[in-house]
Scaffold this motif. Structure first.
Motif, PDB file in Angstrom:
ATOM      1  N   LEU A   2       0.830  -1.202   0.000  1.00 52.36           N
ATOM      2  CA  LEU A   2       0.000   0.000   0.000  1.00 52.36           C
ATOM      3  C   LEU A   2       0.866   1.255   0.000  1.00 52.36           C
ATOM      4  O   LEU A   2       0.547   2.243  -0.666  1.00 52.36           O
ATOM      5  CB  LEU A   2      -0.933   0.000   1.215  1.00 52.36           C
ATOM      6  N   TRP A   3       1.976   1.209   0.742  1.00 51.03           N
ATOM      7  CA  TRP A   3       2.860   2.370   0.779  1.00 51.03           C
ATOM      8  C   TRP A   3       3.514   2.612  -0.564  1.00 51.03           C
ATOM      9  O   TRP A   3       3.855   3.746  -0.908  1.00 51.03           O
ATOM     10  CB  TRP A   3       3.901   2.209   1.882  1.00 51.03           C
ATOM     11  N   PHE A   6       1.218   4.832  -2.373  1.00 55.58           N
ATOM     12  CA  PHE A   6       1.295   6.213  -1.885  1.00 55.58           C
ATOM     13  C   PHE A   6       2.504   6.942  -2.481  1.00 55.58           C
ATOM     14  O   PHE A   6       2.389   8.078  -2.962  1.00 55.58           O
ATOM     15  CB  PHE A   6       1.377   6.228  -0.360  1.00 55.58           C
ATOM     16  N   GLY A   9       2.042   7.736  -6.103  1.00 47.20           N
ATOM     17  CA  GLY A   9       1.209   8.918  -6.285  1.00 47.20           C
ATOM     18  C   GLY A   9       1.952  10.193  -5.947  1.00 47.20           C
ATOM     19  O   GLY A   9       1.806  11.215  -6.628  1.00 47.20           O
ATOM     20  N   LEU A  10       2.778  10.148  -4.884  1.00 54.41           N
ATOM     21  CA  LEU A  10       3.527  11.336  -4.455  1.00 54.41           C
ATOM     22  C   LEU A  10       4.535  11.764  -5.520  1.00 54.41           C
ATOM     23  O   LEU A  10       4.596  12.938  -5.900  1.00 54.41           O
ATOM     24  CB  LEU A  10       4.239  11.042  -3.135  1.00 54.41           C
ATOM     25  N   LEU A  49     -10.418  10.763  -4.741  1.00 54.46           N
ATOM     26  CA  LEU A  49     -10.109   9.521  -4.017  1.00 54.46           C
ATOM     27  C   LEU A  49     -11.229   8.496  -4.175  1.00 54.46           C
ATOM     28  O   LEU A  49     -10.967   7.292  -4.248  1.00 54.46           O
ATOM     29  CB  LEU A  49      -9.882   9.824  -2.538  1.00 54.46           C
ATOM     30  N   TYR A 160      -5.285   0.290  -2.287  1.00 54.95           N
ATOM     31  CA  TYR A 160      -4.076   0.622  -3.054  1.00 54.95           C
ATOM     32  C   TYR A 160      -4.308   1.893  -3.866  1.00 54.95           C
ATOM     33  O   TYR A 160      -3.469   2.805  -3.868  1.00 54.95           O
ATOM     34  CB  TYR A 160      -3.698  -0.537  -3.978  1.00 54.95           C
ATOM     35  N   PHE A 163      -4.551   4.968  -1.562  1.00 52.57           N
ATOM     36  CA  PHE A 163      -3.232   5.423  -1.131  1.00 52.57           C
ATOM     37  C   PHE A 163      -2.519   6.138  -2.276  1.00 52.57           C
ATOM     38  O   PHE A 163      -1.809   7.123  -2.047  1.00 52.57           O
ATOM     39  CB  PHE A 163      -2.391   4.238  -0.644  1.00 52.57           C
ATOM     40  N   PHE A 164      -2.713   5.642  -3.494  1.00 50.67           N
ATOM     41  CA  PHE A 164      -2.150   6.330  -4.659  1.00 50.67           C
ATOM     42  C   PHE A 164      -2.716   7.749  -4.751  1.00 50.67           C
ATOM     43  O   PHE A 164      -1.975   8.718  -4.964  1.00 50.67           O
ATOM     44  CB  PHE A 164      -2.466   5.548  -5.933  1.00 50.67           C
ATOM     45  N   LEU A 166      -4.012   9.526  -2.297  1.00 52.26           N
ATOM     46  CA  LEU A 166      -3.517  10.318  -1.171  1.00 52.26           C
ATOM     47  C   LEU A 166      -2.130  10.870  -1.450  1.00 52.26           C
ATOM     48  O   LEU A 166      -1.789  11.977  -1.013  1.00 52.26           O
ATOM     49  CB  LEU A 166      -3.498   9.462   0.097  1.00 52.26           C
ATOM     50  N   GLY A 167      -1.332  10.106  -2.181  1.00 50.17           N
ATOM     51  CA  GLY A 167       0.002  10.581  -2.528  1.00 50.17           C
ATOM     52  C   GLY A 167      -0.009  11.805  -3.426  1.00 50.17           C
ATOM     53  O   GLY A 167       0.932  12.606  -3.406  1.00 50.17           O
ATOM     54  N   THR A 168      -1.076  11.970  -4.199  1.00 49.98           N
ATOM     55  CA  THR A 168      -1.164  13.123  -5.107  1.00 49.98           C
ATOM     56  C   THR A 168      -1.748  14.357  -4.421  1.00 49.98           C
ATOM     57  O   THR A 168      -1.695  15.449  -4.992  1.00 49.98           O
ATOM     58  CB  THR A 168      -2.051  12.783  -6.329  1.00 49.98           C
TER      59      THR A 168
END
Length: 243
Positions: A2-3, A6, A9-10, A49, A160, A163-164, A166-168
Protein backbone atom coordinates in the motif's frame (compact mmCIF):
# COMPACT_ATOMS: atom_id res chain seq x y z
CA UNK A 1 2.45 -2.76 -1.00
CA UNK A 2 0.00 0.00 0.00
CA UNK A 3 2.86 2.37 0.78
CA UNK A 4 4.27 1.75 -2.69
CA UNK A 5 0.98 3.11 -4.08
CA UNK A 6 1.30 6.21 -1.89
CA UNK A 7 4.88 6.92 -2.97
CA UNK A 8 3.93 6.28 -6.60
CA UNK A 9 1.21 8.92 -6.29
CA UNK A 10 3.53 11.34 -4.45
CA UNK A 11 6.30 11.15 -7.05
CA UNK A 12 3.93 10.80 -9.96
CA UNK A 13 2.02 13.96 -9.02
CA UNK A 14 4.99 15.94 -10.36
CA UNK A 15 4.57 14.15 -13.67
CA UNK A 16 0.78 14.55 -13.71
CA UNK A 17 0.82 18.31 -13.13
CA UNK A 18 0.73 18.77 -16.90
CA UNK A 19 -2.78 17.27 -17.08
CA UNK A 20 -4.29 17.83 -13.66
CA UNK A 21 -2.44 21.04 -12.75
CA UNK A 22 -4.58 23.32 -14.98
CA UNK A 23 -7.72 21.77 -13.49
CA UNK A 24 -6.49 22.61 -9.98
CA UNK A 25 -5.65 26.16 -11.05
CA UNK A 26 -9.17 26.69 -12.44
CA UNK A 27 -11.11 25.38 -9.44
CA UNK A 28 -13.71 28.03 -8.52
CA UNK A 29 -12.67 28.18 -4.87
CA UNK A 30 -13.54 31.12 -2.63
CA UNK A 31 -10.18 32.86 -2.15
CA UNK A 32 -11.71 35.43 0.21
CA UNK A 33 -12.78 32.85 2.80
CA UNK A 34 -9.86 30.52 3.76
CA UNK A 35 -12.06 28.08 5.70
CA UNK A 36 -14.55 27.65 2.89
CA UNK A 37 -11.69 27.38 0.41
CA UNK A 38 -10.11 24.57 2.45
CA UNK A 39 -13.43 22.70 2.58
CA UNK A 40 -13.93 23.11 -1.17
CA UNK A 41 -10.45 21.76 -1.93
CA UNK A 42 -11.01 18.86 0.50
CA UNK A 43 -14.31 17.92 -1.17
CA UNK A 44 -12.54 18.01 -4.55
CA UNK A 45 -9.91 15.58 -3.24
CA UNK A 46 -12.59 13.33 -1.75
CA UNK A 47 -14.15 13.08 -5.20
CA UNK A 48 -10.82 12.08 -6.73
CA UNK A 49 -10.11 9.52 -4.02
CA UNK A 50 -13.59 8.06 -4.41
CA UNK A 51 -13.02 7.63 -8.16
CA UNK A 52 -9.62 5.98 -7.60
CA UNK A 53 -11.01 3.71 -4.87
CA UNK A 54 -13.92 2.66 -7.07
CA UNK A 55 -11.53 1.77 -9.89
CA UNK A 56 -9.36 -0.17 -7.45
CA UNK A 57 -12.40 -1.98 -6.05
CA UNK A 58 -13.50 -3.19 -9.49
CA UNK A 59 -10.03 -4.26 -10.57
CA UNK A 60 -9.35 -5.82 -7.19
CA UNK A 61 -12.31 -8.09 -7.90
CA UNK A 62 -10.55 -9.09 -11.11
CA UNK A 63 -7.47 -9.96 -9.10
CA UNK A 64 -9.66 -11.94 -6.67
CA UNK A 65 -10.80 -14.17 -9.55
CA UNK A 66 -7.17 -15.19 -10.07
CA UNK A 67 -6.88 -15.85 -6.33
CA UNK A 68 -9.88 -18.20 -6.44
CA UNK A 69 -8.07 -20.31 -9.04
CA UNK A 70 -4.91 -20.40 -6.91
CA UNK A 71 -3.01 -18.05 -9.23
CA UNK A 72 -2.37 -15.16 -6.85
CA UNK A 73 1.41 -15.55 -6.88
CA UNK A 74 1.52 -15.99 -10.67
CA UNK A 75 -0.62 -12.85 -10.95
CA UNK A 76 1.80 -10.91 -8.73
CA UNK A 77 4.72 -11.91 -10.96
CA UNK A 78 2.76 -11.03 -14.11
CA UNK A 79 1.84 -7.63 -12.64
CA UNK A 80 5.47 -6.87 -11.83
CA UNK A 81 6.59 -7.81 -15.34
CA UNK A 82 3.77 -5.73 -16.88
CA UNK A 83 4.76 -2.65 -14.86
CA UNK A 84 8.40 -2.95 -15.92
CA UNK A 85 7.45 -3.42 -19.58
CA UNK A 86 5.16 -0.37 -19.46
CA UNK A 87 7.92 1.77 -17.99
CA UNK A 88 10.51 0.64 -20.53
CA UNK A 89 8.23 1.12 -23.53
CA UNK A 90 6.73 4.41 -22.32
CA UNK A 91 9.60 6.27 -20.67
CA UNK A 92 12.73 4.83 -22.30
CA UNK A 93 11.57 3.85 -25.79
CA UNK A 94 8.85 6.49 -26.09
CA UNK A 95 6.27 4.09 -27.53
CA UNK A 96 2.68 5.33 -27.53
CA UNK A 97 0.07 2.68 -26.78
CA UNK A 98 -2.56 2.66 -29.52
CA UNK A 99 -4.96 1.17 -26.98
CA UNK A 100 -5.37 4.65 -25.51
CA UNK A 101 -6.63 6.20 -28.77
CA UNK A 102 -10.27 5.04 -28.31
CA UNK A 103 -10.20 6.90 -24.98
CA UNK A 104 -9.80 10.29 -26.63
CA UNK A 105 -13.57 10.61 -27.13
CA UNK A 106 -14.15 9.68 -23.51
CA UNK A 107 -11.59 12.27 -22.39
CA UNK A 108 -13.40 14.91 -24.43
CA UNK A 109 -16.70 14.09 -22.74
CA UNK A 110 -15.11 14.13 -19.28
CA UNK A 111 -13.47 17.49 -19.89
CA UNK A 112 -16.73 18.88 -21.25
CA UNK A 113 -18.56 17.72 -18.12
CA UNK A 114 -15.84 19.22 -15.92
CA UNK A 115 -16.11 22.51 -17.81
CA UNK A 116 -19.80 22.70 -16.88
CA UNK A 117 -19.03 21.96 -13.23
CA UNK A 118 -16.30 24.64 -13.13
CA UNK A 119 -19.02 27.24 -13.59
CA UNK A 120 -20.65 26.18 -10.32
CA UNK A 121 -19.45 26.76 -6.77
CA UNK A 122 -21.53 24.24 -4.84
CA UNK A 123 -19.88 21.50 -2.81
CA UNK A 124 -21.40 18.75 -4.93
CA UNK A 125 -19.83 20.42 -7.98
CA UNK A 126 -16.38 20.20 -6.35
CA UNK A 127 -16.99 16.53 -5.59
CA UNK A 128 -18.08 15.91 -9.19
CA UNK A 129 -15.02 17.72 -10.56
CA UNK A 130 -12.77 15.59 -8.38
CA UNK A 131 -14.56 12.41 -9.39
CA UNK A 132 -14.31 13.22 -13.11
CA UNK A 133 -10.67 14.20 -12.64
CA UNK A 134 -10.02 10.76 -11.16
CA UNK A 135 -11.50 9.11 -14.25
CA UNK A 136 -9.23 10.94 -16.70
CA UNK A 137 -6.90 8.48 -18.48
CA UNK A 138 -3.28 8.82 -17.36
CA UNK A 139 -0.24 6.60 -17.88
CA UNK A 140 0.66 6.77 -14.21
CA UNK A 141 -2.87 5.81 -13.20
CA UNK A 142 -2.61 2.80 -15.53
CA UNK A 143 0.46 1.64 -13.61
CA UNK A 144 -1.32 2.12 -10.29
CA UNK A 145 -4.27 0.16 -11.70
CA UNK A 146 -1.95 -2.75 -12.51
CA UNK A 147 -0.84 -2.68 -8.88
CA UNK A 148 -4.48 -2.75 -7.76
CA UNK A 149 -5.10 -5.86 -9.86
CA UNK A 150 -2.10 -7.53 -8.24
CA UNK A 151 -3.43 -6.80 -4.76
CA UNK A 152 -5.57 -9.94 -4.96
CA UNK A 153 -8.90 -8.73 -3.60
CA UNK A 154 -11.40 -5.90 -3.86
CA UNK A 155 -10.64 -4.28 -0.49
CA UNK A 156 -6.87 -4.14 -1.03
CA UNK A 157 -7.38 -2.99 -4.61
CA UNK A 158 -9.51 -0.08 -3.40
CA UNK A 159 -7.01 0.69 -0.62
CA UNK A 160 -4.08 0.62 -3.05
CA UNK A 161 -5.74 3.15 -5.37
CA UNK A 162 -6.82 5.29 -2.40
CA UNK A 163 -3.23 5.42 -1.13
CA UNK A 164 -2.15 6.33 -4.66
CA UNK A 165 -4.66 9.19 -4.63
CA UNK A 166 -3.52 10.32 -1.17
CA UNK A 167 0.00 10.58 -2.53
CA UNK A 168 -1.16 13.12 -5.11
CA UNK A 169 -2.98 15.31 -2.56
CA UNK A 170 -0.02 17.42 -1.28
CA UNK A 171 1.12 18.70 -4.66
CA UNK A 172 -2.39 19.13 -6.05
CA UNK A 173 -3.30 21.16 -2.94
CA UNK A 174 -0.17 23.26 -3.39
CA UNK A 175 -1.23 23.87 -6.99
CA UNK A 176 -4.55 25.32 -5.79
CA UNK A 177 -2.99 27.56 -3.15
CA UNK A 178 0.35 28.50 -4.65
CA UNK A 179 -0.01 27.92 -8.37
CA UNK A 180 2.80 26.53 -10.51
CA UNK A 181 5.62 26.94 -8.00
CA UNK A 182 7.67 23.86 -8.92
CA UNK A 183 10.81 24.73 -10.84
CA UNK A 184 11.58 23.13 -14.18
CA UNK A 185 14.69 21.41 -12.77
CA UNK A 186 12.69 19.80 -9.96
CA UNK A 187 10.03 18.63 -12.41
CA UNK A 188 12.65 17.10 -14.70
CA UNK A 189 14.32 15.33 -11.76
CA UNK A 190 11.05 13.88 -10.48
CA UNK A 191 10.04 12.88 -14.01
CA UNK A 192 13.22 10.82 -14.20
CA UNK A 193 12.66 9.37 -10.72
CA UNK A 194 9.13 8.12 -11.45
CA UNK A 195 10.07 5.34 -13.94
CA UNK A 196 12.89 4.14 -11.68
CA UNK A 197 10.53 3.85 -8.73
CA UNK A 198 7.86 2.10 -10.82
CA UNK A 199 10.48 -0.47 -11.86
CA UNK A 200 11.30 -1.00 -8.17
CA UNK A 201 7.60 -1.57 -7.46
CA UNK A 202 7.48 -4.05 -10.35
CA UNK A 203 10.46 -5.92 -8.89
CA UNK A 204 8.72 -5.92 -5.50
CA UNK A 205 5.62 -7.53 -7.04
CA UNK A 206 7.81 -10.18 -8.70
CA UNK A 207 9.68 -10.94 -5.46
CA UNK A 208 6.33 -11.10 -3.65
CA UNK A 209 5.08 -13.70 -6.14
CA UNK A 210 8.19 -15.87 -5.86
CA UNK A 211 7.28 -16.86 -2.29
CA UNK A 212 10.79 -16.59 -0.82
CA UNK A 213 9.55 -16.71 2.77
CA UNK A 214 10.49 -13.09 3.57
CA UNK A 215 7.94 -11.66 6.05
CA UNK A 216 5.77 -8.85 4.64
CA UNK A 217 7.77 -8.83 1.38
CA UNK A 218 7.69 -12.31 -0.10
CA UNK A 219 5.56 -14.69 2.01
CA UNK A 220 5.62 -18.41 1.39
CA UNK A 221 3.20 -20.05 -1.02
CA UNK A 222 -0.12 -18.27 -0.47
CA UNK A 223 -2.15 -21.21 -1.68
CA UNK A 224 -0.61 -23.48 0.96
CA UNK A 225 -1.29 -20.87 3.63
CA UNK A 226 -4.91 -20.57 2.58
CA UNK A 227 -5.32 -24.35 2.61
CA UNK A 228 -3.83 -24.48 6.11
CA UNK A 229 -6.17 -21.73 7.30
CA UNK A 230 -9.16 -23.53 5.85
CA UNK A 231 -8.16 -26.81 7.50
CA UNK A 232 -7.78 -25.03 10.84
CA UNK A 233 -11.31 -23.68 10.59
CA UNK A 234 -12.85 -26.93 9.38
CA UNK A 235 -15.09 -28.27 12.17
CA UNK A 236 -14.27 -31.71 13.51
CA UNK A 237 -17.31 -33.99 13.40
CA UNK A 238 -17.38 -36.54 16.23
CA UNK A 239 -18.96 -39.93 15.69
CA UNK A 240 -21.54 -40.11 18.48
CA UNK A 241 -22.57 -43.64 17.49
CA UNK A 242 -19.41 -45.16 18.94
CA UNK A 243 -19.76 -46.83 22.33
Amino acid sequence: MLWSGFILGLLGSFHCMGMCGPIAFLLPVNHKKPTQKAVQVSVYHVGRLFAYSLIGLLLGLLGKSFDLFGLQQQLSIAVGIAMIIMVITTYFIGMNFTVTRPLYRLVGKLKSAMGKELKKKTYDAFFTMGFLNGLLPCGLVYMAVIGAIGSGNAFEGAAYMMFFGLGTVPLMTAAVYLGNIISVKVKMFMKKAVPVFVILIGVLFIVRGLGLGIPYVSPKDMNDQQSAQQSCHTPIVLNTNQK
